[in-house]
Design an enzyme around this catalytic site. Sequence first.
Site, PDB file in Angstrom:
ATOM      1  CB  CYS A  55      23.438  36.634  37.939  1.00 59.89           C
ATOM      2  SG  CYS A  55      22.347  36.647  39.400  1.00 59.89           S
ATOM      3  CB  CYS A  76      16.015  37.790  38.102  1.00 58.93           C
ATOM      4  SG  CYS A  76      16.791  36.024  38.509  1.00 58.93           S
ATOM      5  CB  CYS A  82      16.859  33.220  44.009  1.00 58.83           C
ATOM      6  SG  CYS A  82      17.817  34.758  44.884  1.00 58.83           S
ATOM      7  CD  GLU A  91      20.342  25.613  33.961  1.00 54.71           C
ATOM      8  OE1 GLU A  91      19.205  25.306  33.252  1.00 54.71           O
ATOM      9  OE2 GLU A  91      20.828  26.740  33.423  1.00 54.71           O
ATOM     10  CB  CYS A 105      29.225  31.297  36.261  1.00 53.89           C
ATOM     11  SG  CYS A 105      27.410  31.746  36.915  1.00 53.89           S
ATOM     12  CB  CYS A 111      16.250  40.889  40.867  1.00 52.20           C
ATOM     13  SG  CYS A 111      17.498  40.678  42.135  1.00 52.20           S
TER      14      CYS A 111
HETATM   15  S1  SF4 Z   1      19.040  38.329  39.920  1.00 54.22           S
HETATM   16 FE1  SF4 Z   1      20.414  36.977  41.460  1.00 54.22          FE
HETATM   17  S2  SF4 Z   1      19.774  37.687  43.343  1.00 54.22           S
HETATM   18 FE2  SF4 Z   1      18.398  38.710  41.973  1.00 54.22          FE
HETATM   19  S3  SF4 Z   1      16.408  37.122  42.017  1.00 54.22           S
HETATM   20 FE3  SF4 Z   1      17.864  36.508  40.472  1.00 54.22          FE
HETATM   21  S4  SF4 Z   1      19.564  34.860  41.160  1.00 54.22           S
HETATM   22 FE4  SF4 Z   1      18.315  36.152  43.015  1.00 54.22          FE
END
Ligand code: SF4
Length: 356
Positions: free
Chosen positions: A344, A127, A120, A87, A113, A124
């Site tokens: 993000c 996330c 990933c 995306e 973006c 985090c």
């Molecule tokens: S916030 Fe960014 S760096 Fe952290 S797990 Fe999600 S995508 Fe990855």
Amino acid sequence: MKRCILDLTKTELAETISPPFRATQIYQWIYQKHAESFEAMRNIPKKLRAQLDEAYDLSPLQTVNVEESGDGSKKYLFRCRDGVTIESVLLPMKKARYDDSGKLLQETKYTVCVSSQVGCKIGCAFCLTAKGGFTRNLTAGEIVAQVLEIKKDNRIAHNRRLNIVYMGMGEPLDNIENVAKAVKIFNDPDGLSISARRQTISTSGLSSQIKKLGEMNLGVLLAISLHAVDDTLREKLMPINKAYNIESIIDAVKNFPIDQRKRVMFEYLVMKGLNDDIKSAKKLVKLLHGIKAKVNLIYFNPYPGSPFQRPEKEDMLAFQEYLIKHGVLCTIRQSKGLDISAACGQLREKTKNDHS
Ligand code: SF4
């Protein structure tokens, strides 16, 4: 599968064709005239067009879905050639302004973006992308194609200024070679001509990679997802902090080559009762001492099942005021793209839910 031509810098392309100077024209056809096929590149000899067609694909992405938000942001879902989806988001940052006679004073300013990985590895806690795990790195061409497709879809003229933030899915510095290559391809004056100073690489703080990026001297801007001011909390939010603690990140930033007129952006996701107090603001001021920094406070945007809460507006404003009073430039991110989850890492999971 054929190679994708967007994976090549102009120099690489020139090395694969004869005569090499045709690379400039091919670049212009792809990135400025938005040619849909090699056949359409009229000033390229027929034989070379046929050779290109045999060797390369022109686009690695197919648009699957476009979702428009009330504030004009648009979220794109693209399918790569191997079927995975990624995306990107188009964010109109400043609206066009006209004077009383209807004369254009300022054009709309856009930021795109982009994603740098499918999934990933960083994990985090706040996330959604992290929950889906990691699939693979994107190629340079797949990163570049996100901007190219969005420009085409919105008929954004090739000479219009545009900013890029590597803030979509993935940790860009975990895919540093392809990201660095994408920066160069974006930068090419015969291509999209987006200067490195308009490209911001946002990282969770891989200190060793920040150092490596600095040594590459690309001229890009840097954004750090800091989110916490002490290692205990940061480790809980971002397990990567066990490998790269706050001190190592600050050290790496202090040595990063940054344009005199620019600042390093520190992203600070504010979560109620966790990192929204004045004590944290005080520590943040101390940490950033000696760095030309700008702090961007972001309201945590809860998602179904999220363990964190959105902070109160008063606490957010008090935090900002403290920073500003103590000489740290600080903004609160406007909720652009909020209703399409443009923060993000919050991109892909929502789409998965939406489309499954
Ligand atoms: S916030 Fe960014 S760096 Fe952290 S797990 Fe999600 S995508 Fe990855």
